[in-house]
Write a protein that holds these residues in place. Structure first.
Motif, PDB file in Angstrom:
ATOM      1  N   CYS A  49       0.833  -1.212   0.000  1.00  0.00           N
ATOM      2  CA  CYS A  49       0.000   0.000   0.000  1.00  0.00           C
ATOM      3  C   CYS A  49       0.867   1.261   0.000  1.00  0.00           C
ATOM      4  CB  CYS A  49      -0.926   0.004   1.209  1.00  0.00           C
ATOM      5  SG  CYS A  49      -1.916  -1.495   1.362  1.00  0.00           S
ATOM      6  N   SER A  50       1.916   1.255   0.806  1.00  0.00           N
ATOM      7  CA  SER A  50       2.775   2.425   0.945  1.00  0.00           C
ATOM      8  C   SER A  50       3.841   2.538  -0.134  1.00  0.00           C
ATOM      9  CB  SER A  50       3.476   2.410   2.307  1.00  0.00           C
ATOM     10  OG  SER A  50       2.546   2.669   3.332  1.00  0.00           O
ATOM     11  N   ALA A  51       4.327   1.399  -0.618  1.00  0.00           N
ATOM     12  CA  ALA A  51       5.418   1.420  -1.594  1.00  0.00           C
ATOM     13  C   ALA A  51       4.925   1.539  -3.032  1.00  0.00           C
ATOM     14  CB  ALA A  51       6.271   0.161  -1.449  1.00  0.00           C
ATOM     15  N   ARG A  52       3.703   1.044  -3.306  1.00  0.00           N
ATOM     16  CA  ARG A  52       3.260   1.005  -4.698  1.00  0.00           C
ATOM     17  C   ARG A  52       1.872   1.583  -4.950  1.00  0.00           C
ATOM     18  NH1 ARG A  52       3.928  -4.924  -6.426  1.00  0.00           N
ATOM     19  NH2 ARG A  52       3.536  -4.091  -8.481  1.00  0.00           N
ATOM     20  N   HIS A  53       0.884   1.189  -4.132  1.00  0.00           N
ATOM     21  CA  HIS A  53      -0.497   1.552  -4.456  1.00  0.00           C
ATOM     22  C   HIS A  53      -0.743   3.056  -4.344  1.00  0.00           C
ATOM     23  CE1 HIS A  53      -4.744  -0.437  -4.515  1.00  0.00           C
ATOM     24  NE2 HIS A  53      -4.564   0.405  -5.506  1.00  0.00           N
ATOM     25  N   LEU A  54      -0.574   3.617  -3.151  1.00  0.00           N
ATOM     26  CA  LEU A  54      -0.781   5.055  -2.962  1.00  0.00           C
ATOM     27  C   LEU A  54       0.174   5.883  -3.816  1.00  0.00           C
ATOM     28  CD1 LEU A  54      -2.106   7.511  -1.638  1.00  0.00           C
ATOM     29  CD2 LEU A  54      -0.624   7.123   0.365  1.00  0.00           C
ATOM     30  N   PRO A  55       1.479   5.555  -3.864  1.00  0.00           N
ATOM     31  CA  PRO A  55       2.382   6.359  -4.701  1.00  0.00           C
ATOM     32  C   PRO A  55       1.976   6.392  -6.181  1.00  0.00           C
ATOM     33  CG  PRO A  55       3.666   5.056  -3.177  1.00  0.00           C
ATOM     34  CD  PRO A  55       2.237   4.584  -3.059  1.00  0.00           C
ATOM     35  N   GLY A  56       1.422   5.305  -6.677  1.00  0.00           N
ATOM     36  CA  GLY A  56       0.987   5.283  -8.071  1.00  0.00           C
ATOM     37  C   GLY A  56      -0.094   6.311  -8.347  1.00  0.00           C
ATOM     38  N   PHE A  57      -1.044   6.442  -7.431  1.00  0.00           N
ATOM     39  CA  PHE A  57      -2.119   7.416  -7.611  1.00  0.00           C
ATOM     40  C   PHE A  57      -1.621   8.850  -7.400  1.00  0.00           C
ATOM     41  CE2 PHE A  57      -4.748   3.670  -7.561  1.00  0.00           C
ATOM     42  CZ  PHE A  57      -5.764   3.997  -8.446  1.00  0.00           C
ATOM     43  N   ILE A  58      -0.659   9.027  -6.509  1.00  0.00           N
ATOM     44  CA  ILE A  58      -0.067  10.355  -6.328  1.00  0.00           C
ATOM     45  C   ILE A  58       0.661  10.760  -7.611  1.00  0.00           C
ATOM     46  CG2 ILE A  58       1.679  11.684  -5.084  1.00  0.00           C
ATOM     47  CD1 ILE A  58       1.011   9.890  -2.609  1.00  0.00           C
ATOM     48  N   ASP A  59       1.475   9.846  -8.131  1.00  0.00           N
ATOM     49  CA  ASP A  59       2.266  10.131  -9.333  1.00  0.00           C
ATOM     50  C   ASP A  59       1.398  10.360 -10.569  1.00  0.00           C
ATOM     51  OD1 ASP A  59       4.543   9.832  -7.793  1.00  0.00           O
ATOM     52  OD2 ASP A  59       4.984   7.803  -8.522  1.00  0.00           O
ATOM     53  N   LYS A  60       0.271   9.687 -10.656  1.00  0.00           N
ATOM     54  CA  LYS A  60      -0.587   9.759 -11.840  1.00  0.00           C
ATOM     55  C   LYS A  60      -1.785  10.691 -11.652  1.00  0.00           C
ATOM     56  CE  LYS A  60       1.780   6.510 -13.956  1.00  0.00           C
ATOM     57  NZ  LYS A  60       2.499   6.657 -15.188  1.00  0.00           N
ATOM     58  N   ALA A  61      -1.793  11.478 -10.579  1.00  0.00           N
ATOM     59  CA  ALA A  61      -2.943  12.334 -10.271  1.00  0.00           C
ATOM     60  C   ALA A  61      -3.301  13.267 -11.426  1.00  0.00           C
ATOM     61  CB  ALA A  61      -2.689  13.130  -8.991  1.00  0.00           C
ATOM     62  N   GLU A  62      -2.318  13.929 -11.987  1.00  0.00           N
ATOM     63  CA  GLU A  62      -2.607  14.873 -13.078  1.00  0.00           C
ATOM     64  C   GLU A  62      -3.131  14.158 -14.316  1.00  0.00           C
ATOM     65  OE1 GLU A  62      -2.852  18.135 -12.702  1.00  0.00           O
ATOM     66  OE2 GLU A  62      -2.326  17.725 -10.615  1.00  0.00           O
ATOM     67  N   GLU A  63      -2.571  12.995 -14.620  1.00  0.00           N
ATOM     68  CA  GLU A  63      -3.036  12.230 -15.785  1.00  0.00           C
ATOM     69  C   GLU A  63      -4.476  11.768 -15.593  1.00  0.00           C
ATOM     70  OE1 GLU A  63      -0.234   9.234 -17.406  1.00  0.00           O
ATOM     71  OE2 GLU A  63       1.208  10.128 -15.995  1.00  0.00           O
ATOM     72  N   LEU A  64      -4.809  11.311 -14.397  1.00  0.00           N
ATOM     73  CA  LEU A  64      -6.180  10.895 -14.113  1.00  0.00           C
ATOM     74  C   LEU A  64      -7.145  12.071 -14.243  1.00  0.00           C
ATOM     75  CD1 LEU A  64      -5.373   8.562 -11.115  1.00  0.00           C
ATOM     76  CD2 LEU A  64      -6.527   7.830 -13.215  1.00  0.00           C
ATOM     77  N   LYS A  65      -6.745  13.210 -13.716  1.00  0.00           N
ATOM     78  CA  LYS A  65      -7.612  14.393 -13.794  1.00  0.00           C
ATOM     79  C   LYS A  65      -7.761  14.877 -15.239  1.00  0.00           C
ATOM     80  CE  LYS A  65      -7.245  15.605  -9.029  1.00  0.00           C
ATOM     81  NZ  LYS A  65      -6.958  16.542  -7.982  1.00  0.00           N
ATOM     82  N   ALA A  66      -6.712  14.728 -16.024  1.00  0.00           N
ATOM     83  CA  ALA A  66      -6.780  15.109 -17.442  1.00  0.00           C
ATOM     84  C   ALA A  66      -7.748  14.219 -18.216  1.00  0.00           C
ATOM     85  CB  ALA A  66      -5.396  15.054 -18.075  1.00  0.00           C
ATOM     86  N   LYS A  67      -8.019  13.027 -17.684  1.00  0.00           N
ATOM     87  CA  LYS A  67      -8.946  12.098 -18.340  1.00  0.00           C
ATOM     88  C   LYS A  67     -10.351  12.168 -17.738  1.00  0.00           C
ATOM     89  CE  LYS A  67      -5.953   8.827 -20.545  1.00  0.00           C
ATOM     90  NZ  LYS A  67      -6.020   7.484 -21.108  1.00  0.00           N
ATOM     91  N   GLY A  68     -10.625  13.211 -16.953  1.00  0.00           N
ATOM     92  CA  GLY A  68     -11.985  13.428 -16.468  1.00  0.00           C
ATOM     93  C   GLY A  68     -12.260  13.091 -15.019  1.00  0.00           C
ATOM     94  N   VAL A  69     -11.256  12.672 -14.279  1.00  0.00           N
ATOM     95  CA  VAL A  69     -11.452  12.381 -12.859  1.00  0.00           C
ATOM     96  C   VAL A  69     -11.448  13.695 -12.082  1.00  0.00           C
ATOM     97  CG1 VAL A  69     -10.376  11.322 -10.820  1.00  0.00           C
ATOM     98  CG2 VAL A  69     -10.486  10.058 -12.988  1.00  0.00           C
ATOM     99  N   ASP A  70     -12.474  13.898 -11.277  1.00  0.00           N
ATOM    100  CA  ASP A  70     -12.566  15.106 -10.452  1.00  0.00           C
ATOM    101  C   ASP A  70     -11.815  14.955  -9.137  1.00  0.00           C
ATOM    102  OD1 ASP A  70     -14.385  16.591 -12.204  1.00  0.00           O
ATOM    103  OD2 ASP A  70     -15.880  15.090 -11.600  1.00  0.00           O
ATOM    104  N   VAL A  71     -11.911  13.762  -8.538  1.00  0.00           N
ATOM    105  CA  VAL A  71     -11.329  13.513  -7.222  1.00  0.00           C
ATOM    106  C   VAL A  71     -10.720  12.116  -7.211  1.00  0.00           C
ATOM    107  CG1 VAL A  71     -11.808  13.283  -4.744  1.00  0.00           C
ATOM    108  CG2 VAL A  71     -13.066  14.957  -6.093  1.00  0.00           C
ATOM    109  N   ILE A  72      -9.545  12.004  -6.625  1.00  0.00           N
ATOM    110  CA  ILE A  72      -8.920  10.704  -6.377  1.00  0.00           C
ATOM    111  C   ILE A  72      -9.031  10.472  -4.874  1.00  0.00           C
ATOM    112  CG2 ILE A  72      -6.801   9.339  -6.484  1.00  0.00           C
ATOM    113  CD1 ILE A  72      -5.919  11.408  -8.714  1.00  0.00           C
ATOM    114  N   ALA A  73      -9.542   9.301  -4.499  1.00  0.00           N
ATOM    115  CA  ALA A  73      -9.751   9.014  -3.080  1.00  0.00           C
ATOM    116  C   ALA A  73      -9.252   7.621  -2.735  1.00  0.00           C
ATOM    117  CB  ALA A  73     -11.226   9.147  -2.725  1.00  0.00           C
ATOM    118  N   CYS A  74      -8.700   7.511  -1.549  1.00  0.00           N
ATOM    119  CA  CYS A  74      -8.215   6.245  -1.009  1.00  0.00           C
ATOM    120  C   CYS A  74      -9.011   5.930   0.244  1.00  0.00           C
ATOM    121  CB  CYS A  74      -6.730   6.371  -0.652  1.00  0.00           C
ATOM    122  SG  CYS A  74      -6.046   4.910   0.164  1.00  0.00           S
TER     123      CYS A  74
END
Length: 160
Positions: A49-74
Motif C-alpha cells: 500500500c505504501s510502496a506502490r499503491h498510494l504512490p501510483g495514484f499520487i504520481d498519476k494524479a494529473e493524468e487521471l484528472k486530465a482524463k476526467g477524474v474530479d477527485v482521487i480518493a483512497c
C-alpha cells in the motif's frame, strides 16, 4: 453481495482528517456529481500500500484528472488519524483524499472485506479500485488475494 458495475454505492459514512480534527462525510455527498477514482487498500502504512499503491495514484494524479477524474480518493479500514498521518508521510495532501472507513462499514456495504487475522489486521477492505460517476460504479477492479495489478493507477488510466 459484492457491488458490481452499474450499481449505486451504498450510503455509508467516512471520516476525513481536517485542520479541526476528524470530520464525518456521507458517501452520498462525497460522490454526488463527481467522477471519483476510488481505491481501497488493506491498511495504511502497510508494505504494498505504501510502496506502490498510494504512490501510483499520487504520481498519476494529473493524468487521471486530465482524463476526467474530479477527485482521487483512497479508503482503508483505518481511523482518520492514521489516514491523515499516512497522507502527510506519503505526500498525498492535495492529490488524494483519504477516506477513513474506521469500522469497515463501507467495505462491508460493498461486499469487499477480507480476513487479515493471520496478520493481526482483523477484518479489512480488500485491495480494489473503482471509477464512480455520480455515485454509480462505472468500473470495478478487485485484486486476487496478494496481488497488485488491476487496482493500480496505471490500469485505471487504461480504463478512462
Amino acid at each position: 453481495m459484492t457491488i458490481a458495475k452499474g450499481d449505486r454505492l451504498p450510503s455509508t459514512t467516512f471520516a476525513t482528517m481536517t485542520e479541526n480534527g476528524p470530520e464525518q462525510i456521507a458517501s452520498d455527498d462525497f460522490f454526488a456529481g463527481k467522477t471519483v477514482a476510488l481505491f481501497s487498500v488493506p491498511g495504511a502504512f502497510t508494505p504494498t500500500c505504501s510502496a506502490r499503491h498510494l504512490p501510483g495514484f499520487i504520481d498519476k494524479a494529473e493524468e487521471l484528472k486530465a482524463k476526467g477524474v474530479d477527485v482521487i480518493a483512497c479508503t482503508a479500514v483505518n481511523d482518520a488519524f492514521v489516514m491523515g498521518a499516512w497522507s502527510k508521510a506519503a505526500g498525498a495532501d492535495g492529490k488524494v483524499t483519504m477516506l477513513a472507513d474506521g469500522n469497515g462499514d463501507f467495505a462491508q456495504a460493498v461486499g469487499l472485506t477480507m480476513d487479515g487475522s493471520k496478520f493481526g489486521l482483523g477484518t479489512r477492505g480488500q485491495r480494489f479500485s473503482m471509477i464512480v460517476k455520480d455515485g454509480v460504479v462505472e468500473e470495478l477492479n478487485v485484486e486476487a488475494p496478494g496481488d497488485f495489478k488491476v487496482s493500480s493507477a496505471d490500469h485505471m488510466l487504461e480504463q478512462l
